[in-house]
Design an enzyme around this catalytic site. Structure first.
Site, short mmCIF file in Angstrom:
data_model
loop_
_atom_site.label_atom_id
_atom_site.label_comp_id
_atom_site.label_asym_id
_atom_site.label_seq_id
_atom_site.Cartn_x
_atom_site.Cartn_y
_atom_site.Cartn_z
N ARG A 179 14.69 27.12 9.62
CA ARG A 179 14.27 26.81 11.00
C ARG A 179 12.84 27.31 11.26
O ARG A 179 12.54 27.87 12.32
CB ARG A 179 15.23 27.44 12.02
CG ARG A 179 16.65 26.92 11.99
CD ARG A 179 16.75 25.45 12.36
NE ARG A 179 18.13 25.01 12.51
CZ ARG A 179 18.91 24.63 11.50
NH1 ARG A 179 18.43 24.60 10.26
NH2 ARG A 179 20.15 24.25 11.72
N SER A 257 22.01 24.72 18.59
CA SER A 257 22.25 26.15 18.35
C SER A 257 21.21 26.95 19.11
O SER A 257 20.02 26.70 18.99
CB SER A 257 22.10 26.48 16.87
OG SER A 257 23.04 25.80 16.10
N GLU A 353 16.63 30.28 18.80
CA GLU A 353 16.08 29.19 18.00
C GLU A 353 15.11 28.33 18.80
O GLU A 353 14.04 27.99 18.31
CB GLU A 353 17.23 28.33 17.44
CG GLU A 353 16.81 27.53 16.23
CD GLU A 353 17.73 26.37 15.97
OE1 GLU A 353 17.31 25.22 16.22
OE2 GLU A 353 18.85 26.60 15.52
N1 EPU Z 1 32.29 30.00 14.35
C1 EPU Z 1 33.24 30.64 15.09
N2 EPU Z 1 33.20 30.52 16.45
C2 EPU Z 1 32.24 29.78 17.06
C3 EPU Z 1 31.26 29.14 16.30
C4 EPU Z 1 31.30 29.25 14.92
O1 EPU Z 1 34.12 31.32 14.56
O2 EPU Z 1 32.27 29.71 18.31
C5 EPU Z 1 32.35 30.10 12.87
C6 EPU Z 1 32.80 28.75 12.28
O3 EPU Z 1 34.18 28.64 12.23
C7 EPU Z 1 32.18 28.79 10.92
C8 EPU Z 1 30.90 29.58 11.13
O4 EPU Z 1 31.06 30.30 12.35
O5 EPU Z 1 33.00 29.49 10.01
C9 EPU Z 1 29.65 28.72 11.18
O6 EPU Z 1 29.80 27.72 12.19
P1 EPU Z 1 29.31 26.21 11.96
O7 EPU Z 1 29.73 25.70 10.62
O8 EPU Z 1 29.68 25.44 13.17
O9 EPU Z 1 27.74 26.28 11.84
P2 EPU Z 1 26.67 27.17 12.58
O10 EPU Z 1 26.23 28.25 11.68
O11 EPU Z 1 27.20 27.58 13.93
C10 EPU Z 1 24.64 25.79 11.69
C11 EPU Z 1 23.37 25.26 12.28
C12 EPU Z 1 23.63 23.97 13.02
C13 EPU Z 1 24.19 22.96 12.03
C14 EPU Z 1 25.47 23.54 11.42
C15 EPU Z 1 26.01 22.66 10.32
C16 EPU Z 1 21.91 27.14 12.77
C17 EPU Z 1 21.35 28.04 13.80
N3 EPU Z 1 22.79 26.23 13.19
O12 EPU Z 1 25.49 26.11 12.79
O13 EPU Z 1 22.39 23.48 13.50
O14 EPU Z 1 24.48 21.73 12.67
O15 EPU Z 1 25.20 24.83 10.83
O16 EPU Z 1 25.17 22.69 9.20
O17 EPU Z 1 21.53 27.24 11.60
C18 EPU Z 1 20.92 23.52 15.38
O18 EPU Z 1 20.11 24.11 14.66
O19 EPU Z 1 20.66 23.22 16.57
C19 EPU Z 1 22.23 23.17 14.85
C20 EPU Z 1 23.20 22.61 15.59
#
Ligand code: EPU
Length: 357
Positions: A179, A257, A353
């Site tokens: 990012r 995010s 972010e």
């Molecule tokens: N999780 C929870 N509770 C929550 C949210 C997440 O327990 O409320 C856990 C999920 O179960 C999972 C882990 O946290 O085990 C990661 O969650 P998720 O796979 O949804 O991905 P993320 O890390 O929250 C990142 C990116 C997203 C991207 C997704 C998929 C960042 C800051 N965010 O989200 O990007 O779509 O992975 O690759 O890196 C963005 O940048 O705006 C964005 C949406």
């Protein structure tokens, strides 16, 4: 238009698509209220040149606005807003190893993903449905489901906001990180505020190979029994996954995010796991460990909590939403409270972010 004709037009404010006191609410996906004193619509690279050469706006501070999907507006914008609306998508070259595609900075990102797939140039499908514009994609190096846009960028064309000159920067000098890029920083040779992205060229590798391995895509494969998905299937899966847990900005205001997933050392991670063994984390190739910020915020009990009209999304704690008439200050207050509570429990300072203005 030749160079001479552009120069003759440059100083004519009549040629600039200038608007005064523009309501920015429709131009930021969070739907936050703010006004731009002066806004210029940039429909071609020469429009940037016209602004730069303009007697009144030439030296004024500038603010570049793409799709407004990575922005938290807490006040009116006094700088001249350059609203990027450069259109166009085309195949520039077909090489043995890649299709080279060029798109204008104003093209909505998802339109490019869908267009390339429909034309038979796959490779962007993992990045389907990300809000924002093509010109904003390199700035924060958008990424999702195992792919970052830096893996597909060939070069970025920018126009210098002082000289008005256009330069094409190869991806290798864009300092892409998680990012992050040279376009996000103004110090240490960064280009933020100094130049504006007008076109982006993508290299979509041939032969196409799927990017799998992300947990939720693996889950789709086992659910459907499809072990060798097509690009179209991955596109459909990514759209379904995103729609299930990320709010559509057209329906409920948000900026994706809200915090980055923090990177920590193996030692720091051991300490955090000691406090909470279930913390979701991923080993990075360089030895660092990425912690799931959404998991930590969720663990602190933030889902559904609100400050005024700003709230933590019920289905994904990493996303802050506008429940109605939220103001930027409420979003910032909520974000600070989340940072404090995550710091208190895990000793980690979450970094926003989006750009907070
Ligand atoms: N999780 C929870 N509770 C929550 C949210 C997440 O327990 O409320 C856990 C999920 O179960 C999972 C882990 O946290 O085990 C990661 O969650 P998720 O796979 O949804 O991905 P993320 O890390 O929250 C990142 C990116 C997203 C991207 C997704 C998929 C960042 C800051 N965010 O989200 O990007 O779509 O992975 O690759 O890196 C963005 O940048 O705006 C964005 C949406």
């Amino acid at each position: 238009m030749d160079e001479k004709a552009v120069n003759q037009d440059d100083v004519s404010s009549a040629k600039l698509a200038l608007e005064l006191d523009v309501n920015l609410k429709p131009f930021n996906t969070f739907g936050l209220p703010a006004t731009a004193r002066r806004l210029v619509r940039i429909r071609e690279a020469a429009d940037v040149r016209r602004v730069v050469d303009h007697p009144e706006f030439g030296r004024a501070p500038k603010f570049v606005l793409g799709g407004g999907s990575n922005l938290v507006l807490t006040k009116d914008i006094e700088a001249v807003v350059l609203k990027m609306e450069i259109p166009g998508m085309r195949l520039v070259e077909e090489r043995d190893d890649a299709w080279i595609i060029e798109a204008g900075a104003g093209v909505p990102w998802h339109d490019l993903v869908a267009w390339t797939l429909n034309q038979g140039y796959p490779g962007l499908e993992n990045l389907a449905l990300i809000p924002g514009t093509v010109g904003a994609a390199p700035v924060q190096n958008i990424g999702a489901y195992g792919l970052e846009v830096q893996d597909r960028i060939e070069s970025v064309e920018v126009v210098d906001l002082v000289t008005g000159r256009a330069v094409r920067l190869p991806a290798s000098v864009c300092k892409f990180g998680y990012r992050d890029s040279v376009f996000k920083h103004s110090d240490f040779g960064g280009l933020a505020g100094k130049s504006v992205i007008t076109y982006v060229r993508f290299a979509l590798p041939k032969p196409w190979r799927p990017v799998l391995g992300y947990l939720e895509l693996e889950r789709k494969m086992s659910e459907t029994g499809i072990t060798a998905p097509t690009a179209r299937q991955i596109f459909d899966w990514v759209c379904a996954i995103r729609r299930a847990k990320l709010p559509d900005p057209a329906v409920i205001g948000n900026a994706g995010s809200f915090f980055k997933n923090p990177l920590v050392t193996a030692e720091q991670c051991r300490d955090i796991i000691g406090r909470d063994p279930s913390v979701v984390h991923y080993q990075m190739p360089d030895g660092q460990i990425k912690l799931a910020a959404g998991w930590m915020i969720d663990a602190c009990g933030w889902k559904g909590k609100a400050v005024g009209g700003a709230a933590v999304y019920e289905r994904q704690a990493l996303v802050l939403v506008n429940r109605g008439e939220a103001r930027g200050a409420e979003v910032v207050t909520l974000a600070r409270a989340i940072q404090e509570s995550v710091y208190g429990r895990f000793g980690i300072r979450l970094e926003p972010e989006p750009v907070l203005l």
